[in-house]
Design a protein around this motif. Structure first.
Motif, PDB file in Angstrom:
ATOM      1  N   TYR A  43       0.877  -1.238   0.090  1.00 55.66           N
ATOM      2  CA  TYR A  43       0.039  -0.151  -0.047  1.00 55.66           C
ATOM      3  C   TYR A  43       0.830   1.275  -0.093  1.00 55.66           C
ATOM      4  CZ  TYR A  43      -2.942   3.760   1.934  1.00 55.66           C
ATOM      5  OH  TYR A  43      -3.476   4.907   2.057  1.00 55.66           O
ATOM      6  N   GLN A  68     -12.143  -9.895  -1.941  1.00 51.23           N
ATOM      7  CA  GLN A  68     -12.789  -8.898  -1.150  1.00 51.23           C
ATOM      8  C   GLN A  68     -14.167  -8.622  -1.862  1.00 51.23           C
ATOM      9  OE1 GLN A  68     -11.307  -5.042  -0.354  1.00 51.23           O
ATOM     10  NE2 GLN A  68      -9.663  -5.811   0.963  1.00 51.23           N
ATOM     11  N   VAL A  69     -13.974  -9.000  -3.258  1.00 53.56           N
ATOM     12  CA  VAL A  69     -15.430  -8.835  -4.091  1.00 53.56           C
ATOM     13  C   VAL A  69     -15.984  -9.962  -3.861  1.00 53.56           C
ATOM     14  CG1 VAL A  69     -16.678  -8.130  -6.180  1.00 53.56           C
ATOM     15  CG2 VAL A  69     -14.311  -6.881  -5.303  1.00 53.56           C
ATOM     16  N   ARG A  74     -19.716 -13.761 -10.504  1.00 48.83           N
ATOM     17  CA  ARG A  74     -20.891 -13.436 -10.968  1.00 48.83           C
ATOM     18  C   ARG A  74     -20.823 -11.996 -11.801  1.00 48.83           C
ATOM     19  NH1 ARG A  74     -26.300 -15.409 -11.176  1.00 48.83           N
ATOM     20  NH2 ARG A  74     -27.162 -13.618 -12.125  1.00 48.83           N
ATOM     21  N   GLN A 225     -26.320  -9.541  -7.815  1.00 51.43           N
ATOM     22  CA  GLN A 225     -26.321 -10.601  -8.995  1.00 51.43           C
ATOM     23  C   GLN A 225     -26.582 -10.219 -10.171  1.00 51.43           C
ATOM     24  OE1 GLN A 225     -28.130 -10.968  -5.838  1.00 51.43           O
ATOM     25  NE2 GLN A 225     -26.473 -12.483  -5.400  1.00 51.43           N
ATOM     26  N   ARG A 227     -25.393  -7.430 -11.433  1.00 52.18           N
ATOM     27  CA  ARG A 227     -24.454  -6.147 -11.555  1.00 52.18           C
ATOM     28  C   ARG A 227     -23.107  -6.643 -12.502  1.00 52.18           C
ATOM     29  NH1 ARG A 227     -25.449  -2.344  -6.283  1.00 52.18           N
ATOM     30  NH2 ARG A 227     -27.321  -1.326  -7.392  1.00 52.18           N
ATOM     31  N   VAL A 231     -18.981  -2.257 -11.109  1.00 51.52           N
ATOM     32  CA  VAL A 231     -19.558  -1.877  -9.637  1.00 51.52           C
ATOM     33  C   VAL A 231     -18.650  -2.625  -8.543  1.00 51.52           C
ATOM     34  CG1 VAL A 231     -21.587  -2.428  -8.119  1.00 51.52           C
ATOM     35  CG2 VAL A 231     -21.843  -1.862 -10.457  1.00 51.52           C
ATOM     36  N   GLY A 232     -18.292  -3.590  -9.060  1.00 55.78           N
ATOM     37  CA  GLY A 232     -17.132  -4.254  -8.157  1.00 55.78           C
ATOM     38  C   GLY A 232     -15.881  -3.500  -7.699  1.00 55.78           C
ATOM     39  N   ALA A 234     -15.739  -0.190  -8.362  1.00 54.13           N
ATOM     40  CA  ALA A 234     -16.102   1.102  -7.583  1.00 54.13           C
ATOM     41  C   ALA A 234     -15.981   0.993  -6.007  1.00 54.13           C
ATOM     42  CB  ALA A 234     -17.445   1.540  -7.974  1.00 54.13           C
ATOM     43  N   SER A 235     -16.364  -0.438  -5.777  1.00 57.63           N
ATOM     44  CA  SER A 235     -16.585  -0.390  -4.276  1.00 57.63           C
ATOM     45  C   SER A 235     -15.186  -0.463  -3.488  1.00 57.63           C
ATOM     46  CB  SER A 235     -17.418  -1.666  -3.939  1.00 57.63           C
ATOM     47  OG  SER A 235     -16.898  -2.794  -4.288  1.00 57.63           O
ATOM     48  N   ILE A 237     -13.206   2.203  -3.715  1.00 57.31           N
ATOM     49  CA  ILE A 237     -13.111   3.553  -3.456  1.00 57.31           C
ATOM     50  C   ILE A 237     -13.754   4.071  -2.151  1.00 57.31           C
ATOM     51  CG2 ILE A 237     -12.959   5.855  -4.708  1.00 57.31           C
ATOM     52  CD1 ILE A 237     -13.010   4.406  -7.266  1.00 57.31           C
ATOM     53  N   THR A 238     -13.008   4.622  -1.321  1.00 54.73           N
ATOM     54  CA  THR A 238     -13.752   5.292  -0.260  1.00 54.73           C
ATOM     55  C   THR A 238     -13.537   6.907  -0.049  1.00 54.73           C
ATOM     56  OG1 THR A 238     -12.050   5.052   1.317  1.00 54.73           O
ATOM     57  CG2 THR A 238     -13.617   3.145   0.999  1.00 54.73           C
ATOM     58  N   GLY A 241      -9.632   6.899   2.039  1.00 51.59           N
ATOM     59  CA  GLY A 241      -8.487   6.561   1.401  1.00 51.59           C
ATOM     60  C   GLY A 241      -9.060   5.380   0.798  1.00 51.59           C
ATOM     61  N   THR A 242      -7.812   4.911  -0.292  1.00 51.03           N
ATOM     62  CA  THR A 242      -8.181   4.103  -1.289  1.00 51.03           C
ATOM     63  C   THR A 242      -6.685   3.075  -1.205  1.00 51.03           C
ATOM     64  OG1 THR A 242      -9.458   5.106  -2.567  1.00 51.03           O
ATOM     65  CG2 THR A 242      -8.554   3.665  -3.527  1.00 51.03           C
ATOM     66  N   GLN A 243      -7.081   1.792  -1.088  1.00 48.91           N
ATOM     67  CA  GLN A 243      -6.110   0.815  -1.149  1.00 48.91           C
ATOM     68  C   GLN A 243      -5.817   0.566  -2.835  1.00 48.91           C
ATOM     69  OE1 GLN A 243      -4.672  -1.323   1.271  1.00 48.91           O
ATOM     70  NE2 GLN A 243      -5.716  -0.889   2.827  1.00 48.91           N
TER      71      GLN A 243
ATOM     72  N   TYR B  94     -25.884  -1.884  -2.039  1.00 55.42           N
ATOM     73  CA  TYR B  94     -24.977  -1.099  -2.149  1.00 55.42           C
ATOM     74  C   TYR B  94     -25.183  -0.285  -3.628  1.00 55.42           C
ATOM     75  CZ  TYR B  94     -20.342   0.395  -4.079  1.00 55.42           C
ATOM     76  OH  TYR B  94     -19.273   1.075  -4.626  1.00 55.42           O
ATOM     77  N   PHE B 279      -4.573  11.616  -0.920  1.00 59.56           N
ATOM     78  CA  PHE B 279      -4.175  10.954   0.173  1.00 59.56           C
ATOM     79  C   PHE B 279      -2.659  10.853   0.317  1.00 59.56           C
ATOM     80  CE2 PHE B 279      -7.952   8.924  -1.215  1.00 59.56           C
ATOM     81  CZ  PHE B 279      -8.822   9.399  -0.218  1.00 59.56           C
TER      82      PHE B 279
END
Lengths: 282, 453
Positions: A43, A68-69, A74, A225, A227, A231-232, A234-235, A237-238, A241-243, B94, B279
């Motif tokens: 990181y 993580q996703v 799917r 199911q 998507r 979309v996976g 995008a999730s 990103i926060t 912070g972003t990994q 989500y 960041f």
């Protein structure tokens, strides 16, 4: 002597062209290389390091990102299905419409074509809400129809194919008519085979657009199911912070199929771009 | 010939793909439907035997923008709620990042099909109020059956209940999570310069800066230009952001001016730099290049990872920003939950769910998974072992009582941009603090006036 000078000049010219091309290659491939290397960093290295290569090659990032996703497979299946169906739809509607605009005579043809082209200038955001309401009205929310059908007609593809079809000599049509062919037969057995580069270009561009879509799928679906892959992604990103390394690992995973497809089809893709509006197919 | 083969293969391949996808899609849809009816079937009898008077299960759609790891925790909470409330069934979905979520809700409102609840920033909620899509919660909060008791209201931190000054100061949203604006400091660097504690006042902060700055190797501070920094600097100097009637901004006074002068001094003396990419302050801090950064506690997990991996900073901590006020001040921010206008039964059920999310039992699980801060003081009792493992989080919990919030008006989003522009202009010395402030105030007031029309 003279010949020699020509050869030197020729060589120099070619060298120059190749240097320019090489610079272009590096310019366009760099983001990909950066993406892959960064996806293998830790990181802190991904976020701060100036060097391109990771000091530690963390292939485990890919596993972490994948895990993580939860529904990555799917998402993949959905994206492939949606993109493939959209491409098929665009090719069918695009070919038929383009042929009509290119080869058939009917009143208001050019006005209609202009009208069609003008839809390309309406930004996606403007039509977002009305289209969403329409989908709701059809009862297509959270169904594949909403993800595919609105995108199965593309003004750009019609334009691209029309330009290509117009470059096919009229003599071929006359000959086909003499042999007893109608419009559809002529289209299917003569025009389509000759227009493969344009069709493939249109297919690839549509595929790419479909593969990258995020906002529309988010809007018209409500369950994981239904998507697609974006979309996976995008999730990851926060706001806090972003990994980066995991995000890029996910992105790399998601672009592999597109790159593979391009590699397989690139010959026609280049031909398609290069020949549109210049001359007929090879 | 070869060409045809390739094309044929491709065709077959794509057909196979679409066939697979269709069958798997149908397969999942096939398994999905029975599961859904199954759960409805299992909850229906319990509902009938349970408390629900008419045996109907109220279905609620809850839209959120939480990332992967948070989704796991949220889904778990929703499951607990559903099994402990047989007459209500919540489905959490989500809907992309917070801005995607806002777009989706806006489209859904236009289509007449909003969710029952959604997570939203306060300025987004203000827009939903404007379109008449959300309900005020005051009546439900006072409802004798499902509302808050006096004890509840004493237990909940006031900054978790959002009043909207432009809409009769009514409550339209409440939060079960907040983050906090804090100062991160590198104690190694402070110690090396002879300081034993982080600065308490802004004068002390500048003294530390004079001692630790050694450009281009180390800087005192790296500014992540954002209106929340400015908001906290104004609060910490006794100022405010919005006039009580919500018609004009209030940061045009001394506190706002001093905040921009602070930037001017930091940058003219070469104590500070602006982040180059998102960041970057987190990673530069981890690499030991900075004495201070300021930002959200939501960044704590990212700081921790970066600091551990870089191995350059041994002693670091967080503290409230320096302050001229008697007590420290922390800007509390983060999205809230708003309830949409649907049916009375759904609105009431949605309130029950929201109240449950804010309960100490549920909230404790949520904040442990996310490192956000909980809505109630009593939640702290549930967190003792978590605090032991996360001492910095524990410290910050004590500052919740000093929480302030940014204005709950729709215009706040553009105003944040004007503030950030002013900060950048002063940092780059393209404008004096006074000129930049005047411009931001003027634009902000115009924005509020335009919104009121």
């Amino acid at each position: 002597m003279n010949l020699n000078r020509d050869r030197v000049r020729n060589l120099f010219g070619r060298l120059l062209i190749h240097l320019v091309l090489l610079a272009g290659v590096i310019w366009s491939i760099f983001p990909f290389v950066w993406m892959v290397f960064t996806s293998l960093k830790s990181y802190v290295e991904a976020a701060a390091s100036q060097s391109l290569l990771p000091t530690q090659w963390l292939f485990s990032n890919y596993l972490t990102a994948w895990n993580q996703v939860a529904v990555f497979p799917r998402y993949f299946a959905n994206t492939i299905f949606i993109a493939t169906s959209t491409v098929l739809g665009v090719l069918v509607t695009g070919t038929l419409a383009a042929y009509a605009f290119a080869r058939m005579q009917f009143p208001g043809r050019d006005v209609l074509f202009m009208l069609l082209l003008s839809t390309m200038m309406v930004p996606f955001e403007v039509t977002l809400v009305p289209n969403f309401i329409l989908m709701r009205y059809f009862g297509w929310i959270n169904h594949y129809q909403a993800l595919i059908i609105p995108w199965t007609a593309s003004a750009f593809s019609v334009f691209l194919l029309r330009q290509f079809f117009r470059s096919i000599p009229l003599d071929l049509y006359d000959a086909a008519v003499l042999d007893g062919a109608n419009h559809l037969q002529f289209l299917w057995s003569i025009v389509v085979p000759l227009s493969r580069p344009a069709l493939i270009t249109s297919a690839l561009l549509t595929f790419l657009g479909s593969w990258n879509a995020l906002m529309w799928p988010l809007l018209v679906t409500n369950t994981p199911q239904m998507r697609p892959i974006q979309v996976g992604i995008a999730s990851f990103i926060t706001d806090a912070g972003t990994q980066v390394q995991l995000l890029l690992a996910a992105v790399t995973i998601s672009v592999v199929p597109v790159i593979l497809l391009y590699l397989v089809l690139q010959r026609w893709f280049i031909e398609g771009i290069a020949t549109v509006g210049i001359h007929g197919g090879s | 010939m070869k060409k045809n083969m390739v094309v044929a293969l491709l065709l077959v391949f794509s057909m196979l793909l679409s066939a697979c996808a269709t069958s798997s899609a149908q397969g999942a849809a096939g398994t999905g439907t029975p599961a859904a009816t199954g759960s409805a079937a299992t909850s229906a009898p319990t509902a009938a035997s349970g408390s629900s008077s008419n045996g109907q299960v109220v279905e609620l759609q809850f839209w959120h923008g939480q990332n992967q790891t948070q989704q796991v925790a949220l889904d778990k909470l929703v499951q607990q709620f559903n099994s402990s409330h047989p007459n209500i069934h919540v489905t959490a979905t989500y809907q992309g990042t917070y801005s995607d979520l806002y777009k989706k809700v806006t489209a859904a409102i236009a289509a007449g099909t909003p969710p029952d609840l959604a997570i939203a920033y306060q300025n987004d909620v203000a827009n939903y109020i404007k379109s008449g899509a959300v309900i005020p919660l005051d009546t439900l909060m006072n409802d004798p059956q499902i509302g808050f008791t006096t004890n509840d209201l004493q237990d909940i931190y006031p900054s978790f209940i959002d009043h909207y000054p432009q809409y009769g100061n009514k409550v339209y949203s409440m939060a079960f999570m907040r983050s906090m604006e804090v100062m991160y400091y590198n104690m190694d660097m402070l110690k090396a310069a002879g300081f034993t504690a982080p600065p308490q006042t802004w004068q002390d902060f500048l003294k530390v800066c004079a001692a630790v700055s050694n450009p281009p190797d180390t800087y005192c501070y790296e500014m992540n230009t954002d209106a929340s920094r400015f908001a906290n600097w104004v609060f910490s100097r006794g100022g405010d952001l919005l006039s009580p009637d919500g018609k004009t901004v209030a940061f045009g006074g001394q506190a706002g001016l001093e905040s921009l002068q602070f930037i001017q001094e930091m940058f003219s003396k070469n104590y500070a730099i602006v982040i180059g990419k998102a960041f970057q302050d987190q990673t530069d801090f981890a690499l030991g290049k900075l004495a201070f950064t300021m930002g959200s506690t939501a960044g704590l997990p990212y700081y921790k990872t970066a600091i551990d991996q870089a191995g350059k900073v041994k002693n670091w901590d967080i503290a409230p920003d320096p302050h001229g006020t008697p007590n420290p001040v922390v800007d509390l921010y983060g999205p809230s939950v708003t309830i949409f206008k649907t049916t009375t039964a759904k609105e009431r059920a949605a309130f029950v769910f929201l109240k449950w999310l804010m309960s100490s039992q549920a909230d404790a699980q949520w904040v442990q998974a996310t490192e956000y801060f909980p809505a109630r003081k009593s939640t702290l009792n549930e967190l003792s072992s978590f605090i032991k493992d996360n001492p910095r989080y524990g410290e910050a919990l004590n500052w919740l009582q000093f929480g302030r919030t940014e204005p709950n008006i729709a215009a706040w989003n553009p105003i944040r941009t004007y503030i950030a522009d002013a900060m950048t202009a002063v940092a780059n010395s393209t404008q004096t603090p006074q000129a930049a402030l005047n411009q931001a105030v003027q634009k902000s007031n115009a924005e509020i006036a335009a919104e009121a029309k």
